[in-house]
Design an enzyme around this catalytic site. Sequence first.
Site, PDB file in Angstrom:
ATOM      1  N   CYS A 174       0.788  -1.236   0.000  1.00 34.78           N
ATOM      2  CA  CYS A 174       0.000   0.000   0.000  1.00 34.78           C
ATOM      3  C   CYS A 174       0.822   1.289   0.000  1.00 34.78           C
ATOM      4  CB  CYS A 174      -0.961  -0.008   1.184  1.00 34.78           C
ATOM      5  SG  CYS A 174      -2.228  -1.252   0.983  1.00 34.78           S
TER       6      CYS A 174
HETATM    7  P1  NAD Z   1      -4.869  -8.897  -3.492  1.00 34.25           P
HETATM    8  O1  NAD Z   1      -4.020  -8.842  -4.704  1.00 34.25           O
HETATM    9  O2  NAD Z   1      -4.365  -9.547  -2.261  1.00 34.25           O
HETATM   10  O3  NAD Z   1      -6.269  -9.565  -3.840  1.00 34.25           O
HETATM   11  C1  NAD Z   1      -7.022  -9.255  -4.973  1.00 34.25           C
HETATM   12  C2  NAD Z   1      -7.810 -10.501  -5.364  1.00 34.25           C
HETATM   13  O4  NAD Z   1      -8.673 -10.145  -6.458  1.00 34.25           O
HETATM   14  C3  NAD Z   1      -6.961 -11.660  -5.856  1.00 34.25           C
HETATM   15  O5  NAD Z   1      -7.311 -12.831  -5.131  1.00 34.25           O
HETATM   16  C4  NAD Z   1      -7.336 -11.812  -7.335  1.00 34.25           C
HETATM   17  O6  NAD Z   1      -7.297 -13.153  -7.791  1.00 34.25           O
HETATM   18  C5  NAD Z   1      -8.739 -11.265  -7.347  1.00 34.25           C
HETATM   19  N1  NAD Z   1      -9.233 -10.795  -8.649  1.00 34.25           N
HETATM   20  C6  NAD Z   1      -8.561 -10.154  -9.621  1.00 34.25           C
HETATM   21  N2  NAD Z   1      -9.379  -9.887 -10.664  1.00 34.25           N
HETATM   22  C7  NAD Z   1     -10.594 -10.381 -10.332  1.00 34.25           C
HETATM   23  C8  NAD Z   1     -11.854 -10.411 -10.985  1.00 34.25           C
HETATM   24  N3  NAD Z   1     -12.041  -9.876 -12.195  1.00 34.25           N
HETATM   25  N4  NAD Z   1     -12.894 -11.001 -10.351  1.00 34.25           N
HETATM   26  C9  NAD Z   1     -12.716 -11.549  -9.129  1.00 34.25           C
HETATM   27  N5  NAD Z   1     -11.546 -11.545  -8.467  1.00 34.25           N
HETATM   28  C10 NAD Z   1     -10.497 -10.959  -9.054  1.00 34.25           C
HETATM   29  O7  NAD Z   1      -5.234  -7.362  -3.177  1.00 34.25           O
HETATM   30  P2  NAD Z   1      -5.474  -6.711  -1.729  1.00 34.25           P
HETATM   31  O8  NAD Z   1      -4.170  -6.535  -1.022  1.00 34.25           O
HETATM   32  O9  NAD Z   1      -6.598  -7.395  -1.068  1.00 34.25           O
HETATM   33  O10 NAD Z   1      -5.940  -5.228  -2.165  1.00 34.25           O
HETATM   34  C11 NAD Z   1      -7.189  -4.989  -2.771  1.00 34.25           C
HETATM   35  C12 NAD Z   1      -7.417  -3.484  -2.821  1.00 34.25           C
HETATM   36  O11 NAD Z   1      -7.496  -2.956  -1.483  1.00 34.25           O
HETATM   37  C13 NAD Z   1      -6.295  -2.693  -3.490  1.00 34.25           C
HETATM   38  O12 NAD Z   1      -6.836  -1.588  -4.150  1.00 34.25           O
HETATM   39  C14 NAD Z   1      -5.437  -2.219  -2.320  1.00 34.25           C
HETATM   40  O13 NAD Z   1      -4.707  -1.063  -2.621  1.00 34.25           O
HETATM   41  C15 NAD Z   1      -6.509  -1.962  -1.272  1.00 34.25           C
HETATM   42  N6  NAD Z   1      -6.050  -2.073   0.107  1.00 34.25           N
HETATM   43  C16 NAD Z   1      -5.176  -3.055   0.474  1.00 34.25           C
HETATM   44  C17 NAD Z   1      -4.777  -3.160   1.798  1.00 34.25           C
HETATM   45  C18 NAD Z   1      -3.790  -4.206   2.219  1.00 34.25           C
HETATM   46  O14 NAD Z   1      -3.283  -4.117   3.358  1.00 34.25           O
HETATM   47  N7  NAD Z   1      -3.481  -5.196   1.411  1.00 34.25           N
HETATM   48  C19 NAD Z   1      -5.301  -2.283   2.781  1.00 34.25           C
HETATM   49  C20 NAD Z   1      -6.231  -1.337   2.381  1.00 34.25           C
HETATM   50  C21 NAD Z   1      -6.602  -1.226   1.047  1.00 34.25           C
END
Ligand code: NAD
Length: 448
Positions: A284
């Site tokens: 992030c």
């Molecule tokens: P991640 O990469 O861990 O997970 C994303 C998931 O989405 C994956 O499992 C992927 O297979 C799936 N995916 C991709 N395309 C898809 C589709 N078309 N349909 C269904 N599933 C699909 O990402 P994350 O770390 O959970 O982050 C998600 C969002 O939240 C990002 O924008 C990130 O910036 C934000 N965010 C993350 C955190 C963190 O600590 N990781 C905290 C706050 C906000």
Amino acid sequence: MRVSIIGTGYVGLPAGAGLASKGHDVTCVDIDEDKVNAINQGDCPIFEDGLPELLEQVVSQGTLTATTDTTNAVKNTDITFLAVGTPMRDDGSINLDIIKQATRDAAEGLKEKDDYHVFVVKSTVVPTTTETEILPILEQESGKTAGADFGVCMNPEFLREGTALHDFLEPDRIVIGELDDRSGDTLEQVYNGFDAPDELHDSDGHRSSAFGDAPILRTSLRAAELIKYASNALLATKISFINEIGNICKELDIDVYEVADGVGLDHRIDRSFLDSGAGFGGSCFPKDVRALIHFAEEQGVEPALLRQTIDVNVKQKTKLVDQLTDRMDVQGKKIAVLGLAFKPGTDDIRKSPAINIIDALKTKGADVHAYDPAAEDNMRELHPDITYHDGFEDTLSDADAALLVTDWDEFNDITLEHIRTMNQPLLLEGRRMDHDLPDENTDGITWP
Ligand code: NAD
């Protein structure tokens, strides 16, 4: 309420399990079939404290199921959270390809639905994205009208990896950016009964009604988007700030942690995020600060402070290697790297300082030996050609120096006996630990 969550990563899965535990009927969607199968068997595909137990419980109770079928998930629920990744392009700008595709998939479900539905952007997206990118896709692909047939919200997520479930269930605040009242009212119902963390409760620890619920802030869509970036940018800036102060401390033989304690006692500043060390990583802070820099430039605003936040951090990440090479030529030497995850409590190595440190050590010809209690498999994909160990004891044995990069609790158990198994008994610390090792065997990145 019937809730669908698209994307079951570090955000989507804790949110899904958390909402299911609050009595909602949750459908998690992912394109990764292995993840979907694991979830349906109650197996948690990510490393998060408390999540495996809760997931097993809500799956066995039938309040959470997973699928690869986005259309049906949207059709059979009342509200959909988009929680897919929004990675960074090489130029630092946000890459919206994944969220746009997920939105197109979701719109197929909306098209086949007669009832009102609310779409909630939970992914981190730069200001105006929900209005100018997501909403038009939903309208075009479904043939329906926002505000009439469906609602739209932007609900940034502030959870920290490692404590994701706790943070999701007990947030400091819930920000609801809304297209209109109806959208926001619907989303607010989902968060009915979410407690604020204990710190927000009154001084006696009582959950008085004034303190019991997490505060909910209702805003415009674009303000909600910017609240997320401003929060992350400020936290990242605090870290780079204290690291710069730490670099000054190091020259003067001052303990930066004493300085941080003194500064942090000022209630206007607060002590959190003033732990100086080897720089910030994770999925992030680096990505979000760079996306905000790129976005500000596009708006004609010079983001001078944000640039410095990143520049200070880039240098800080390999400072430990500089400190090591000031002491020895590492060519052909066994160098132990303790900790690979970007922070303890997670297996996530995205932008971890350990990646840069291993890169730098390899470039200088070192024989790198590494250990992490959770993140080894992820690091193996990036650095398959170094030696991995099952414990810190083995990693330290015969090493010519050790670099401590992640402050896993277990590294506090390193004793002089372990250090004495090294060829040269030297531990350089990129994170402040709580151990009894003699000063002559240790050195801190920004403390004596
Ligand atoms: P991640 O990469 O861990 O997970 C994303 C998931 O989405 C994956 O499992 C992927 O297979 C799936 N995916 C991709 N395309 C898809 C589709 N078309 N349909 C269904 N599933 C699909 O990402 P994350 O770390 O959970 O982050 C998600 C969002 O939240 C990002 O924008 C990130 O910036 C934000 N965010 C993350 C955190 C963190 O600590 N990781 C905290 C706050 C906000």
